[in-house]
Motif scaffolding. Sequence first.
Motif, PDB file in Angstrom:
ATOM      1  N   PRO A 134      22.924  30.673   6.949  1.00 24.77           N
ATOM      2  CA  PRO A 134      21.779  31.050   7.771  1.00 24.77           C
ATOM      3  C   PRO A 134      21.413  29.906   8.712  1.00 24.77           C
ATOM      4  CG  PRO A 134      21.206  31.001   5.419  1.00 24.77           C
ATOM      5  CD  PRO A 134      22.578  30.456   5.545  1.00 24.77           C
ATOM      6  N   VAL A 136      18.076  28.462  11.330  1.00 26.74           N
ATOM      7  CA  VAL A 136      16.679  28.642  11.722  1.00 26.74           C
ATOM      8  C   VAL A 136      16.350  27.746  12.909  1.00 26.74           C
ATOM      9  CG1 VAL A 136      15.834  29.289   9.415  1.00 26.74           C
ATOM     10  CG2 VAL A 136      15.892  26.869  10.074  1.00 26.74           C
ATOM     11  N   THR A 185      23.258  25.085  14.777  1.00 24.62           N
ATOM     12  CA  THR A 185      22.568  23.798  14.682  1.00 24.62           C
ATOM     13  C   THR A 185      23.573  22.695  14.361  1.00 24.62           C
ATOM     14  OG1 THR A 185      20.647  24.928  13.762  1.00 24.62           O
ATOM     15  CG2 THR A 185      20.735  22.530  13.468  1.00 24.62           C
ATOM     16  N   MET A 187      23.343  18.577  13.245  1.00 25.74           N
ATOM     17  CA  MET A 187      22.386  17.521  12.871  1.00 25.74           C
ATOM     18  C   MET A 187      22.753  16.174  13.506  1.00 25.74           C
ATOM     19  SD  MET A 187      21.406  18.383   8.900  1.00 25.74           S
ATOM     20  CE  MET A 187      20.415  16.876   8.779  1.00 25.74           C
ATOM     21  N   GLU A 190      20.085  13.280  13.882  1.00 23.50           N
ATOM     22  CA  GLU A 190      19.623  12.721  12.611  1.00 23.50           C
ATOM     23  C   GLU A 190      20.769  12.001  11.879  1.00 23.50           C
ATOM     24  OE1 GLU A 190      17.589  15.442   9.962  1.00 23.50           O
ATOM     25  OE2 GLU A 190      16.510  13.770   9.042  1.00 23.50           O
ATOM     26  N   ALA A 194      20.776   8.156  10.616  1.00 18.88           N
ATOM     27  CA  ALA A 194      21.071   7.798   9.217  1.00 18.88           C
ATOM     28  C   ALA A 194      22.262   6.843   9.135  1.00 18.88           C
ATOM     29  CB  ALA A 194      21.342   9.065   8.401  1.00 18.88           C
ATOM     30  N   HIS A 198      21.237   3.337   7.838  1.00 17.73           N
ATOM     31  CA  HIS A 198      21.342   3.360   6.372  1.00 17.73           C
ATOM     32  C   HIS A 198      22.773   3.355   5.854  1.00 17.73           C
ATOM     33  CE1 HIS A 198      17.030   3.910   6.110  1.00 17.73           C
ATOM     34  NE2 HIS A 198      17.109   4.862   7.005  1.00 17.73           N
ATOM     35  N   THR A 199      23.729   2.892   6.656  1.00 19.97           N
ATOM     36  CA  THR A 199      25.091   2.704   6.136  1.00 19.97           C
ATOM     37  C   THR A 199      25.606   1.350   6.607  1.00 19.97           C
ATOM     38  OG1 THR A 199      26.397   3.545   8.001  1.00 19.97           O
ATOM     39  CG2 THR A 199      25.542   5.184   6.439  1.00 19.97           C
TER      40      THR A 199
ATOM     41  N   ALA B 194      23.563   8.680   2.503  1.00 20.56           N
ATOM     42  CA  ALA B 194      22.664   8.586   3.663  1.00 20.56           C
ATOM     43  C   ALA B 194      22.005   9.928   3.951  1.00 20.56           C
ATOM     44  CB  ALA B 194      23.430   8.089   4.893  1.00 20.56           C
ATOM     45  N   LEU B 195      22.766  11.021   3.862  1.00 18.25           N
ATOM     46  CA  LEU B 195      22.194  12.340   4.145  1.00 18.25           C
ATOM     47  C   LEU B 195      21.172  12.739   3.088  1.00 18.25           C
ATOM     48  CD1 LEU B 195      25.280  14.470   5.291  1.00 18.25           C
ATOM     49  CD2 LEU B 195      23.487  13.491   6.722  1.00 18.25           C
ATOM     50  N   HIS B 198      18.172   9.844   3.343  1.00 13.77           N
ATOM     51  CA  HIS B 198      17.533   9.425   4.601  1.00 13.77           C
ATOM     52  C   HIS B 198      17.543  10.493   5.686  1.00 13.77           C
ATOM     53  CE1 HIS B 198      17.133   5.400   3.009  1.00 13.77           C
ATOM     54  NE2 HIS B 198      18.401   5.438   2.643  1.00 13.77           N
ATOM     55  N   THR B 199      17.665  11.771   5.310  1.00  5.63           N
ATOM     56  CA  THR B 199      17.500  12.840   6.306  1.00  5.63           C
ATOM     57  C   THR B 199      16.626  13.931   5.698  1.00  5.63           C
ATOM     58  OG1 THR B 199      19.327  14.321   5.674  1.00  5.63           O
ATOM     59  CG2 THR B 199      19.887  12.447   7.102  1.00  5.63           C
ATOM     60  N   ILE B 200      16.313  14.918   6.518  1.00  5.64           N
ATOM     61  CA  ILE B 200      15.475  16.035   6.089  1.00  5.64           C
ATOM     62  C   ILE B 200      16.103  16.776   4.909  1.00  5.64           C
ATOM     63  CG2 ILE B 200      16.483  17.784   7.629  1.00  5.64           C
ATOM     64  CD1 ILE B 200      13.595  18.714   8.202  1.00  5.64           C
ATOM     65  N   LEU B 201      17.433  16.684   4.746  1.00  4.31           N
ATOM     66  CA  LEU B 201      18.096  17.411   3.653  1.00  4.31           C
ATOM     67  C   LEU B 201      17.571  16.953   2.296  1.00  4.31           C
ATOM     68  CD1 LEU B 201      21.802  17.506   4.914  1.00  4.31           C
ATOM     69  CD2 LEU B 201      19.920  19.092   5.389  1.00  4.31           C
ATOM     70  N   ARG B 203      14.637  16.209   1.461  1.00  4.23           N
ATOM     71  CA  ARG B 203      13.277  16.644   1.132  1.00  4.23           C
ATOM     72  C   ARG B 203      13.243  17.792   0.139  1.00  4.23           C
ATOM     73  NH1 ARG B 203      10.021  17.196   6.635  1.00  4.23           N
ATOM     74  NH2 ARG B 203      10.725  15.270   7.627  1.00  4.23           N
ATOM     75  N   VAL B 236      26.311  20.929   7.343  1.00  2.95           N
ATOM     76  CA  VAL B 236      25.347  20.285   6.444  1.00  2.95           C
ATOM     77  C   VAL B 236      23.933  20.852   6.608  1.00  2.95           C
ATOM     78  CG1 VAL B 236      26.612  18.143   6.086  1.00  2.95           C
ATOM     79  CG2 VAL B 236      25.044  18.311   8.027  1.00  2.95           C
ATOM     80  N   PHE B 237      23.634  21.417   7.773  1.00  2.00           N
ATOM     81  CA  PHE B 237      22.289  21.981   7.958  1.00  2.00           C
ATOM     82  C   PHE B 237      22.059  23.173   7.033  1.00  2.00           C
ATOM     83  CE2 PHE B 237      19.049  24.322  10.680  1.00  2.00           C
ATOM     84  CZ  PHE B 237      18.037  23.401  10.504  1.00  2.00           C
ATOM     85  N   THR B 241      18.904  25.403   5.226  1.00  2.00           N
ATOM     86  CA  THR B 241      18.607  26.809   5.529  1.00  2.00           C
ATOM     87  C   THR B 241      18.840  27.702   4.314  1.00  2.00           C
ATOM     88  OG1 THR B 241      20.832  27.164   6.412  1.00  2.00           O
ATOM     89  CG2 THR B 241      19.105  26.534   7.976  1.00  2.00           C
TER      90      THR B 241
END
Lengths: 324, 324
Positions: A134, A136, A185, A187, A190, A194, A198-199, B194-195, B198-201, B203, B236-237, B241
Amino acid sequence: MNPTELLETPVLIALDWGTSSLRAYAMGAHGAVLAARRSEHGVMHLPAGPGVDSPAAAFEQALQALCGDWLADHPSAPLIACGMVGSAQGWREAPYQPLPSREADLAEAVTRIERPGGQPLHVVPGLLQAGELPNVMRGEETQIMGVLQSRANGRHTPSRLLIGLPGTHTKWAWVEDGAVTRFETFMTGEVYAALSQHTILGRTMELGGPQDEPAFARGLRVACSKLGALGVLSTVFSVRTLGLTRQLPGSAQPDYLSGLLIGHEVAALAPALRDGPAVVLCGEPELCLRYATALEAQGLPTPEIRSGVTPLGLWRIAQAAELV
Amino acid sequence: MNPTELLETPVLIALDWGTSSLRAYAMGAHGAVLAARRSEHGVMHLPAGPGVDSPAAAFEQALQALCGDWLADHPSAPLIACGMVGSAQGWREAPYQPLPSREADLAEAVTRIERPGGQPLHVVPGLLQAGELPNVMRGEETQIMGVLQSRANGRHTPSRLLIGLPGTHTKWAWVEDGAVTRFETFMTGEVYAALSQHTILGRTMELGGPQDEPAFARGLRVACSKLGALGVLSTVFSVRTLGLTRQLPGSAQPDYLSGLLIGHEVAALAPALRDGPAVVLCGEPELCLRYATALEAQGLPTPEIRSGVTPLGLWRIAQAAELV
């Protein structure tokens, strides 16, 4: 003259309310932006303190702080908003709508939030592409409508468009006869942040220097050639190894990495891009120029670039909702 | 019996000296490990304080702290080490060596560090693959020699091997007739970290639960099918989703992401994997099993898995250097 006074009476107060900022536009007849303002009161940074005893109160206070004078001086102007304000973490959730979607579909699905003592706020929904993977968007649907609106006057609009919206999460939306029919989408933005923060790649990178166009072009070339065949998980290590072997100074590594990532994105989209739709890029101009360079490096035509179209998109949806 | 006393006289003290830890092996005749020890004194975590007035002193003190008794009791045992101890940030730089490389090439290129009052330390060099996208390894060359050594006795070794070394930076090395001829790096492990951190994933991810094999398999399937055609920056997004659409709980998201990333890596290597060399995986067993699952999902034969072969590799190189 009072600096808050508008030279023309606004007929719409339009809000672009994202995660980290709130932008307000006082719009006049025919969708002209009469005034624009910005605050830091994004959905994740709302005001707190005395009098803010509920999430709704925090949203209302943020709105009043930014444009309470407009609301007081023009109490009959309708309000419309897009972005994270309509997410589950927003003022009220405006549920995702399915594809295909035109401005009329978005207008019909707006979520209406009553505001005691003022006009209700109409929140534009996001879009959901159902399927095994999916997808969004929330906010970008309005930018897409803004691109369509910006092309509506005085020029022939092709029936098929591919609109790229570069950003933290870059969206690519296919538009046919004014309806969003598909979107994807990446990423990329982002992932760039990252990887560089962060690497191990960040250890040798020197950030903050001037843009290094040859380094960006080199990254593009690697990603879009046979050298990139093993994919981004492999090519990104060359940021480090080119540094270790003194072939890429630390100051060139950020733009080389940017070129690699955008190059992999554009290479993955190349079949769709070659399929013939006119491409429009919409977003922060410098980032759009990077994507334009990547498209040109793939032998594709120079895309149109638009930015700042969110108020136009809100206008288009407000028209369809008969708010203006 | 003194617990530090060895039952057999060691003929080699072998050190696996990485960024975050130091491992020492007392090795007996024929390469048997008589005793193994580990400390936190990796190259980036050396002892400090009184008496440590130079980098060399810090390295010597770390060595004494871990196995000073072995060195005192067996003053004639030669010393060999591999890993980051030979990097530019190590005790002394052991310059990268070119391909192709056999144990004899590594042995010839060892860097000898004199140690006042003791045997010199012989540091194994890393490998450099030159080219437009250069590649480096340091430490893995010794693991590769360990794999070859572990296969040397009692079984036919195919002339061509593809050795996968899963880890923070996963290496894949092609070995022909005992020589490393090519290798590639995938930053899969570090990108995963890192993903997810340090990314929205991150959360919506719930880390630390039991392994979710169906979620891992689902990620593999996406990456290795047409669904994965837009590449890892796009797929990865779907961690987010699928969560937003309640198709993948937070507890399943870490293994789904792991499956996606390892799947993209293995899919990129599929042409080389189908080319026929026997595949051996070497590393942390649980991670190797994930890669084995990914290979099997591609219809490839179940690979051999080895782990803990670094002392064997050091032994093989020490033999070639005529230290034992």
